[in-house]
Design an enzyme around this catalytic site. Structure first.
Site, PDB file in Angstrom:
ATOM      1  N   HIS A 100      10.952  -5.545   5.504  1.00  3.06           N
ATOM      2  CA  HIS A 100      11.008  -6.511   6.605  1.00  3.06           C
ATOM      3  C   HIS A 100      12.309  -7.297   6.492  1.00  3.06           C
ATOM      4  O   HIS A 100      12.664  -7.738   5.394  1.00  3.06           O
ATOM      5  CB  HIS A 100       9.845  -7.508   6.546  1.00  3.06           C
ATOM      6  CG  HIS A 100       8.486  -6.886   6.476  1.00  3.06           C
ATOM      7  ND1 HIS A 100       7.815  -6.697   5.287  1.00  3.06           N
ATOM      8  CD2 HIS A 100       7.672  -6.417   7.450  1.00  3.06           C
ATOM      9  CE1 HIS A 100       6.637  -6.140   5.535  1.00  3.06           C
ATOM     10  NE2 HIS A 100       6.527  -5.951   6.838  1.00  3.06           N
TER      11      HIS A 100
ATOM     12  N   TYR B  56      -5.767   7.421   4.717  1.00  6.20           N
ATOM     13  CA  TYR B  56      -6.348   6.845   3.505  1.00  6.20           C
ATOM     14  C   TYR B  56      -6.342   5.321   3.627  1.00  6.20           C
ATOM     15  O   TYR B  56      -5.315   4.709   3.924  1.00  6.20           O
ATOM     16  CB  TYR B  56      -5.575   7.265   2.250  1.00  6.20           C
ATOM     17  CG  TYR B  56      -6.261   6.777   0.996  1.00  6.20           C
ATOM     18  CD1 TYR B  56      -7.266   7.529   0.404  1.00  6.20           C
ATOM     19  CD2 TYR B  56      -5.956   5.533   0.456  1.00  6.20           C
ATOM     20  CE1 TYR B  56      -7.941   7.067  -0.719  1.00  6.20           C
ATOM     21  CE2 TYR B  56      -6.621   5.063  -0.664  1.00  6.20           C
ATOM     22  CZ  TYR B  56      -7.621   5.828  -1.244  1.00  6.20           C
ATOM     23  OH  TYR B  56      -8.297   5.364  -2.339  1.00  6.20           O
TER      24      TYR B  56
ATOM     25  N   ASN C 254      -3.388   3.176  -4.471  1.00  6.54           N
ATOM     26  CA  ASN C 254      -2.909   2.823  -5.808  1.00  6.54           C
ATOM     27  C   ASN C 254      -2.053   3.946  -6.384  1.00  6.54           C
ATOM     28  O   ASN C 254      -1.762   4.942  -5.708  1.00  6.54           O
ATOM     29  CB  ASN C 254      -4.082   2.463  -6.728  1.00  6.54           C
ATOM     30  CG  ASN C 254      -5.024   3.649  -6.940  1.00  6.54           C
ATOM     31  OD1 ASN C 254      -4.668   4.805  -6.723  1.00  6.54           O
ATOM     32  ND2 ASN C 254      -6.238   3.355  -7.370  1.00  6.54           N
TER      33      ASN C 254
ATOM     34  N   HIS D 272      20.806  42.499  10.042  1.00  9.42           N
ATOM     35  CA  HIS D 272      21.016  41.489  11.076  1.00  9.42           C
ATOM     36  C   HIS D 272      22.043  41.991  12.094  1.00  9.42           C
ATOM     37  O   HIS D 272      21.859  41.855  13.314  1.00  9.42           O
ATOM     38  CB  HIS D 272      21.541  40.188  10.456  1.00  9.42           C
ATOM     39  CG  HIS D 272      20.507  39.350   9.777  1.00  9.42           C
ATOM     40  ND1 HIS D 272      19.832  39.757   8.669  1.00  9.42           N
ATOM     41  CD2 HIS D 272      20.048  38.104  10.080  1.00  9.42           C
ATOM     42  CE1 HIS D 272      18.990  38.801   8.279  1.00  9.42           C
ATOM     43  NE2 HIS D 272      19.098  37.782   9.127  1.00  9.42           N
TER      44      HIS D 272
ATOM     45  N   GLN E  36       4.854 -12.893   2.515  1.00  6.97           N
ATOM     46  CA  GLN E  36       4.990 -11.646   1.763  1.00  6.97           C
ATOM     47  C   GLN E  36       4.637 -11.842   0.300  1.00  6.97           C
ATOM     48  O   GLN E  36       4.001 -11.000  -0.328  1.00  6.97           O
ATOM     49  CB  GLN E  36       6.419 -11.101   1.880  1.00  6.97           C
ATOM     50  CG  GLN E  36       6.796 -10.671   3.278  1.00  6.97           C
ATOM     51  CD  GLN E  36       5.798  -9.687   3.861  1.00  6.97           C
ATOM     52  OE1 GLN E  36       5.504  -8.663   3.265  1.00  6.97           O
ATOM     53  NE2 GLN E  36       5.267 -10.013   5.020  1.00  6.97           N
TER      54      GLN E  36
ATOM     55  N   GLN F 242      -9.275  11.887  -5.869  1.00  7.52           N
ATOM     56  CA  GLN F 242     -10.271  12.859  -5.433  1.00  7.52           C
ATOM     57  C   GLN F 242     -10.360  12.928  -3.907  1.00  7.52           C
ATOM     58  O   GLN F 242     -10.591  13.996  -3.347  1.00  7.52           O
ATOM     59  CB  GLN F 242     -11.640  12.551  -6.050  1.00  7.52           C
ATOM     60  CG  GLN F 242     -12.171  11.157  -5.821  1.00  7.52           C
ATOM     61  CD  GLN F 242     -11.710  10.146  -6.866  1.00  7.52           C
ATOM     62  OE1 GLN F 242     -10.749  10.399  -7.585  1.00  7.52           O
ATOM     63  NE2 GLN F 242     -12.399   9.019  -6.946  1.00  7.52           N
TER      64      GLN F 242
ATOM     65  N   HIS G 165       1.019 -11.299  -1.009  1.00  8.54           N
ATOM     66  CA  HIS G 165       0.420  -9.967  -1.029  1.00  8.54           C
ATOM     67  C   HIS G 165       0.121  -9.484  -2.441  1.00  8.54           C
ATOM     68  O   HIS G 165      -0.942  -8.946  -2.723  1.00  8.54           O
ATOM     69  CB  HIS G 165       1.358  -8.950  -0.359  1.00  8.54           C
ATOM     70  CG  HIS G 165       1.156  -8.813   1.107  1.00  8.54           C
ATOM     71  ND1 HIS G 165      -0.004  -8.335   1.661  1.00  8.54           N
ATOM     72  CD2 HIS G 165       1.981  -9.077   2.150  1.00  8.54           C
ATOM     73  CE1 HIS G 165       0.104  -8.313   2.980  1.00  8.54           C
ATOM     74  NE2 HIS G 165       1.294  -8.769   3.304  1.00  8.54           N
TER      75      HIS G 165
ATOM     76  N   GLU H 259      28.380  37.770   6.358  1.00  4.01           N
ATOM     77  CA  GLU H 259      27.408  37.328   5.351  1.00  4.01           C
ATOM     78  C   GLU H 259      26.782  38.509   4.607  1.00  4.01           C
ATOM     79  O   GLU H 259      25.826  38.327   3.863  1.00  4.01           O
ATOM     80  CB  GLU H 259      26.328  36.474   6.013  1.00  4.01           C
ATOM     81  CG  GLU H 259      26.858  35.143   6.551  1.00  4.01           C
ATOM     82  CD  GLU H 259      25.762  34.182   6.975  1.00  4.01           C
ATOM     83  OE1 GLU H 259      24.585  34.616   7.076  1.00  4.01           O
ATOM     84  OE2 GLU H 259      26.057  32.997   7.203  1.00  4.01           O
TER      85      GLU H 259
ATOM     86  N   SER I 157       5.076  -4.999  -1.008  1.00  8.08           N
ATOM     87  CA  SER I 157       5.666  -5.551   0.210  1.00  8.08           C
ATOM     88  C   SER I 157       6.906  -6.373  -0.105  1.00  8.08           C
ATOM     89  O   SER I 157       7.089  -6.866  -1.224  1.00  8.08           O
ATOM     90  CB  SER I 157       4.633  -6.415   0.937  1.00  8.08           C
ATOM     91  OG  SER I 157       5.094  -6.755   2.217  1.00  8.08           O
TER      92      SER I 157
END
Length: 447
Positions: free
Chosen positions: A337, A139, A222, A435, A267, A199, A270, A430, A245
């Site tokens: 960072h 994306y 977003n 088993h 930074q 969408q 941003h 168990e 960021s």
């Protein structure tokens, strides 16, 4: 040391003392958004609509939320003449930088490749098989800003992993950007869908006519995109939370104050929600850096207001007493960072210290020469990193995010006989008699 907070002329505040520094760290937690019930309900409605209505519902949502009429094509390819023509108009210097980025990011991620490994024992073998995912959606947001670097940093690790089908979902306006077109062409992406928002996430997860579903969706977006990925987690693979960021700089007064200030502003520019924090053992550096930040802000042009808002809300200079306290604050923040500007970060001994002591962090930049900007574009490691403290448990995006691992078992008759009795005992403990029976039969015993 006297523990107090001092106001400076610029947007950065100076805070002295470890206790006060750790108290400021708590304020950074406010950057992690809580659940928005209205957004959640809207996203659920969009997802259900696309799941039930398919392609027509997808195009209707694109028109409603993005203003793109159904007549605009949905799918493009790096081979399309229109995209190729647009890519040809991108500045040559930018295309050269894109190509260098692709080359270096690919070379770095080659070292992350994993191979199937096998353990052989008594004519039996047990393997950890590694295979690439078949299809991954990337994306790419196209709202306030567009970051071709993020396309490279996500697509190249997937390609190195061997993903056969890499699909880009992005708002239609992205396709008008020559640099975007050049990036798609360089990467050789054969499938680009001009749709964004929740969408797009729905189409990637469910599949619609002309858009086959994928195995995993990565890439920032977003709140609607992030919420859609959260609601679809489990049906489709997703990457981690992508928040604003952030950078944490550790200093001791040995680096030029202007360099430190520039790294913090890189930074802060941003987003208003971004965070830039310096923790230093030098009170002089604290005030020098705060002054440099204030003097450099007007040089940011249209980004000045964004950076000022970011620094005023989530920026600070924290003064502590020792290198050990630098470590304590750094580990408490678990930053996306982390740039170590101390003198020892220029030595091999210093590298070893910081590598050993620093815990949760997305990416570590050692030494004053290693600007975080290099990591964003050309150094090699992916800049898709965990944010908002999630570096405590999450990692940078890498080749390992685009593979699946399967265990493979093949036991000889002799090993089956040897393990039958203890397996039977374990299973009975168990209270799982079937088993136990399956193991007992391999041991040569009838029930």
């Amino acid at each position: 040391m006297e523990k107090k907070q001092k106001e400076t002329a610029g947007p950065l505040k100076v805070v002295e003392g470890l206790a006060e520094a750790l108290l400021f760290v708590r304020t950074l937690e406010a950057r992690m958004p809580g659940e928005d019930l209205a957004v959640g309900a809207a996203v659920r409605s969009i997802l259900a609509s696309v799941r039930e209505g398919g392609r027509s519902a997808l195009l209707a949502a694109r028109e409603k939320y993005e203003g793109v009429p159904p007549s605009v094509p949905l799918t493009f390819s790096s081979d399309d003449g229109e995209l190729a023509a647009r890519a040809a108009t991108a500045p040559a210097s930018v295309v050269e930088a894109l190509a260098l980025s692709v080359e270096r990011v690919r070379r770095y991620h080659d070292i992350q490749k994993e191979q199937t490994r096998t353990l052989t024992e008594q004519a039996s073998f047990f393997a950890s098989r590694v295979q690439p995912l078949d299809a991954v959606a990337l994306y790419v947001p196209g709202g306030k800003a567009f970051y071709p670097s993020s396309v490279i940093m996500s697509a190249v690790p997937a390609q190195v992993a061997g993903v056969e089908r890499l699909v880009v979902f992005t708002p239609a306006r992205s396709l008008e950007n020559p640099v975007f077109a050049a990036t798609i062409k360089l990467l050789g992406v054969k499938e680009v869908h001009a749709v964004g928002g929740a969408q797009a996430v729905a189409a990637a997860a469910y599949g619609v006519e002309g858009v086959a579903r994928v195995d995993k969706i990565v890439g920032p977006g977003n709140i609607y995109v992030a919420t859609a990925k959260q609601q679809l987690a489990g049906r489709v693979g997703t990457d981690g939370f992508a928040g604003p960021s952030e950078i944490l700089v550790l200093g001791d007064g040995s680096s030029p104050a202007r360099w430190v200030a520039a790294d913090m502003l890189a930074q802060a520019e941003h987003d208003e929600e971004a965070s830039a924090v310096l923790v230093t053992t030098s009170l002089k550096e604290a005030h020098d850096v705060a002054a440099e930040v204030d003097s450099l802000l007007p040089r940011l042009g249209a980004r000045e207001g964004i950076a000022r808002a970011s620094l005023a809300r989530y920026g600070a200079v924290l003064v502590v007493s020792s290198r050990e306290e630098l470590v304590e604050v750094a580990n408490a923040i678990a930053s996306e960072h982390l740039h170590v500007h101390t003198a020892c970060a220029l030595t091999e001994e210093g590298h070893a210290f910081w590598m050993r002591r620093l815990k949760g962090v997305g990416a570590i930049f050692l030494g004053r020469h290693t600007a975080e900007s290099f990591g964003d574009y050309l150094a090699g490691p992916s800049h898709v990193l965990p944010t908002a403290g999630t570096a405590r448990f999450a990692s940078a995006l890498g080749v390992y995010d685009f593979v699946r691992r399967s265990s493979v078992l093949s036991m000889s008759a002799s090993m089956a006989r040897a393990l039958a009795a203890p397996t039977e005992s374990f299973a009975l403990a168990e209270e799982l008699p079937a088993h136990a029976l399956a193991a007992r039969l391999r041991g040569g015993h009838e029930p």
